[in-house]
Design an enzyme around this catalytic site. Structure first.
Site, PDB file in Angstrom:
ATOM      1  N   CYS A 115      13.733 -56.535 105.870  1.00  0.00           N
ATOM      2  CA  CYS A 115      13.642 -56.370 107.510  1.00  0.00           C
ATOM      3  C   CYS A 115      12.736 -57.362 107.957  1.00  0.00           C
ATOM      4  CB  CYS A 115      13.602 -55.048 107.864  1.00  0.00           C
ATOM      5  SG  CYS A 115      15.250 -54.108 107.535  1.00  0.00           S
ATOM      6  N   HIS A 256      10.909 -54.708 115.221  1.00  0.00           N
ATOM      7  CA  HIS A 256      11.996 -54.712 114.416  1.00  0.00           C
ATOM      8  C   HIS A 256      12.601 -53.360 114.762  1.00  0.00           C
ATOM      9  CE1 HIS A 256      14.718 -53.962 111.068  1.00  0.00           C
ATOM     10  NE2 HIS A 256      13.999 -53.104 110.378  1.00  0.00           N
ATOM     11  N   ASN A 286      20.020 -50.879 112.893  1.00  0.00           N
ATOM     12  CA  ASN A 286      19.414 -51.536 112.211  1.00  0.00           C
ATOM     13  C   ASN A 286      19.865 -52.919 111.418  1.00  0.00           C
ATOM     14  OD1 ASN A 286      17.418 -52.991 110.579  1.00  0.00           O
ATOM     15  ND2 ASN A 286      16.544 -51.261 109.676  1.00  0.00           N
TER      16      ASN A 286
HETATM   17  N1  COA Z   1      22.955 -36.371 109.711  1.00  0.00           N
HETATM   18  C1  COA Z   1      22.717 -35.005 109.769  1.00  0.00           C
HETATM   19  N2  COA Z   1      21.693 -34.578 108.967  1.00  0.00           N
HETATM   20  C2  COA Z   1      20.953 -35.368 108.171  1.00  0.00           C
HETATM   21  C3  COA Z   1      21.338 -36.533 108.011  1.00  0.00           C
HETATM   22  C4  COA Z   1      22.358 -37.230 108.686  1.00  0.00           C
HETATM   23  N3  COA Z   1      22.812 -38.481 108.805  1.00  0.00           N
HETATM   24  N4  COA Z   1      20.530 -37.271 107.229  1.00  0.00           N
HETATM   25  C5  COA Z   1      19.795 -36.088 106.837  1.00  0.00           C
HETATM   26  N5  COA Z   1      20.042 -35.092 107.344  1.00  0.00           N
HETATM   27  C6  COA Z   1      19.156 -33.831 107.209  1.00  0.00           C
HETATM   28  C7  COA Z   1      18.592 -33.610 105.928  1.00  0.00           C
HETATM   29  O1  COA Z   1      19.391 -33.277 104.805  1.00  0.00           O
HETATM   30  C8  COA Z   1      17.484 -32.667 106.273  1.00  0.00           C
HETATM   31  O2  COA Z   1      18.023 -31.262 106.095  1.00  0.00           O
HETATM   32  P1  COA Z   1      17.428 -29.997 105.471  1.00  0.00           P
HETATM   33  O3  COA Z   1      16.253 -30.035 106.569  1.00  0.00           O
HETATM   34  O4  COA Z   1      18.179 -28.903 105.731  1.00  0.00           O
HETATM   35  O5  COA Z   1      17.083 -30.714 103.944  1.00  0.00           O
HETATM   36  C9  COA Z   1      17.309 -33.030 107.671  1.00  0.00           C
HETATM   37  O6  COA Z   1      18.611 -33.673 108.126  1.00  0.00           O
HETATM   38  C10 COA Z   1      16.082 -33.683 107.858  1.00  0.00           C
HETATM   39  O7  COA Z   1      16.081 -34.933 106.925  1.00  0.00           O
HETATM   40  P2  COA Z   1      15.035 -35.961 106.885  1.00  0.00           P
HETATM   41  O8  COA Z   1      15.350 -36.828 105.657  1.00  0.00           O
HETATM   42  O9  COA Z   1      13.682 -35.486 106.816  1.00  0.00           O
HETATM   43  O10 COA Z   1      14.986 -36.695 108.135  1.00  0.00           O
HETATM   44  P3  COA Z   1      14.255 -37.552 108.935  1.00  0.00           P
HETATM   45  O11 COA Z   1      13.791 -36.966 110.249  1.00  0.00           O
HETATM   46  O12 COA Z   1      13.339 -38.168 107.956  1.00  0.00           O
HETATM   47  O13 COA Z   1      15.318 -38.816 109.114  1.00  0.00           O
HETATM   48  C11 COA Z   1      15.728 -40.965 108.570  1.00  0.00           C
HETATM   49  C12 COA Z   1      15.954 -39.744 108.243  1.00  0.00           C
HETATM   50  C13 COA Z   1      16.445 -41.700 107.414  1.00  0.00           C
HETATM   51  C14 COA Z   1      16.495 -41.157 109.756  1.00  0.00           C
HETATM   52  C15 COA Z   1      14.188 -41.460 108.868  1.00  0.00           C
HETATM   53  O14 COA Z   1      13.560 -40.894 107.590  1.00  0.00           O
HETATM   54  C16 COA Z   1      14.026 -43.003 109.027  1.00  0.00           C
HETATM   55  O15 COA Z   1      14.629 -43.637 109.999  1.00  0.00           O
HETATM   56  N6  COA Z   1      13.487 -43.425 107.898  1.00  0.00           N
HETATM   57  C17 COA Z   1      13.273 -44.913 108.171  1.00  0.00           C
HETATM   58  C18 COA Z   1      14.421 -45.754 107.922  1.00  0.00           C
HETATM   59  C19 COA Z   1      14.191 -47.032 108.141  1.00  0.00           C
HETATM   60  O16 COA Z   1      13.549 -47.450 109.119  1.00  0.00           O
HETATM   61  N7  COA Z   1      14.851 -47.894 107.106  1.00  0.00           N
HETATM   62  C20 COA Z   1      14.734 -49.281 107.496  1.00  0.00           C
HETATM   63  C21 COA Z   1      13.255 -49.763 107.485  1.00  0.00           C
HETATM   64  S1  COA Z   1      13.269 -51.464 107.568  1.00  0.00           S
END
Ligand code: COA
Length: 331
Positions: A115, A256, A286
């Site tokens: 990215c 970004h 994204n």
């Molecule tokens: N829909 C619903 N629930 C979801 C889900 C989805 N798409 N994805 C995960 N969950 C659930 C998980 O299972 C977890 O449930 P639990 O508490 O019962 O275990 C809960 O939601 C929280 O999950 P978590 O992974 O801790 O969520 P988060 O707040 O970290 O959000 C992302 C997940 C991926 C959105 C976040 O981590 C993120 O944006 N990371 C960076 C990604 C990024 O920017 N990538 C590109 C970089 S250039």
């Protein structure tokens, strides 16, 4: 003679097909409320035509830009394509783009930095312009992320979309304009947290890699989130400090578009008001190398000559950084 590299034009392209959060609810266990509150994304664009690839996103954007600027393909002397989803491992997507556009007098290559690729490529292109050797450099940032998405994996498929854009870099003798300063970083220890496991020379495609879904993007979201907040906000803050920029004299932050919460954390660290931050993640998700050009394109009419911008990105690898530039034209 001394030159600075200015962005003298911008165009972008987002495919027509819209994949909404509601549609994703029928594909994986998720819901609109969760996606919007955790990421800020409402919908993303998908390049549905199976005969089209990342190069076609670049071509759409370049053709619009050349027409808008009244420039012939023969005048372009360099094409850099930042992409994570090249049409092929080789040849470079930049070469395919050049052929499709009819660019005959340029050399081209791809930049692979996930990215952060567009930011890296912008800096590489600007050095050629500043040296005086190249006068019309196209920097493309484009991705067909849907080609490496597992639409059964809710950790990734809700985030990414297809799209991209292109900027034209040209020289100026006005030292107050163009690209002034950058901080670019990478740390290979982050490579395990966001990557595509198979398809390269370490794990070439086999029946097993396909069955194990190793040709899709793999992400450990929480770790990536933590590093992205730190990477984007640290480099933005450091760049502001060393260039005497603050909430008053910085006009735009162009982050970004990975997650609205990462953008918000960066904005707060820079102490900027929301009105100065470009955000269109709700519409495109994204698009990897496409996010920054898609922002500049949508804001082009609001940008004025003399505006001070910081572009900042974070990506797999890990890669990250920030670039400070002064906008060079009124639309
Ligand atoms: N829909 C619903 N629930 C979801 C889900 C989805 N798409 N994805 C995960 N969950 C659930 C998980 O299972 C977890 O449930 P639990 O508490 O019962 O275990 C809960 O939601 C929280 O999950 P978590 O992974 O801790 O969520 P988060 O707040 O970290 O959000 C992302 C997940 C991926 C959105 C976040 O981590 C993120 O944006 N990371 C960076 C990604 C990024 O920017 N990538 C590109 C970089 S250039």
């Amino acid at each position: 003679m001394k030159y600075k590299a200015i962005i003298s034009g911008i165009e972008a392209y987002a495919p027509d097909y819209v994949l909404t959060n509601a549609m994703l609810e029928n594909m994986v266990e998720t819901n609109d409320e969760w996606i919007q509150s955790r990421t800020g994304i409402k919908e993303r664009r998908i390049l549905k035509d199976p005969t089209k690839a990342t190069s076609d996103i670049g071509v759409e954007a370049i053709n619009k830009l050349l027409k808008k600027k009244g420039i012939s393909p023969d005048e372009i002397d360099m094409v850099i394509c930042a992409t994570t989803t090249p049409d092929h491992i080789f040849p470079a997507t930049a070469n395919i783009i050049s052929d499709k556009v009819g660019i005959k007098n340029a050399f081209g290559f791809d930049v692979s930095a996930a990215c952060s690729g567009f930011l890296y490529a912008l800096n590489v292109g600007s050095k050629f312009v500043e040296s005086g050797t190249h006068k019309k450099v196209l920097v493309v940032g484009a991705d067909k992320m849907s080609s490496i998405m597992n639409y059964e994996d809710r950790n990734t498929c809700i985030i990414f979309g297809d799209g991209g854009g292109v900027v034209l870099l040209e020289p100026t003798e006005d030292m107050d304009l163009g690209i002034h300063d950058s901080i670019l970083k990478s740390d290979g220890q982050g490579r395990h947290y966001l990557h595509q496991k198979a398809g390269g020379s370490l794990h070439p495609a086999t029946l097993e890699t396909v069955e194990n879904k190793e040709h899709f993007a793999y992400q450990e979201g929480k770790t990536v989130f933590k590093f992205a907040v730190k990477g984007m906000s640290d480099t933005t803050f450091e760049l502001m400090q060393r260039n005497n920029l603050n909430a008053e004299n910085l006009d735009w932050l162009v982050p970004h578009q990975a997650n609205i919460r990462i953008i918000e954390a960066t904005r707060k660290r820079a102490e900027l008001p929301v009105e100065k931050v470009m955000v269109n993640i709700q519409k495109y998700g994204n698009t990897t190398n496409g996010t920054i050009p898609l922002c500049l394109w949508e804001w082009e009419n609001k940008l004025k000559k003399g505006d001070k911008l910081i572009l900042t990105a974070f990506g797999g690898g890990f890669t990250w950084g920030a670039t400070y530039l002064t906008w060079a034209y009124n639309s």
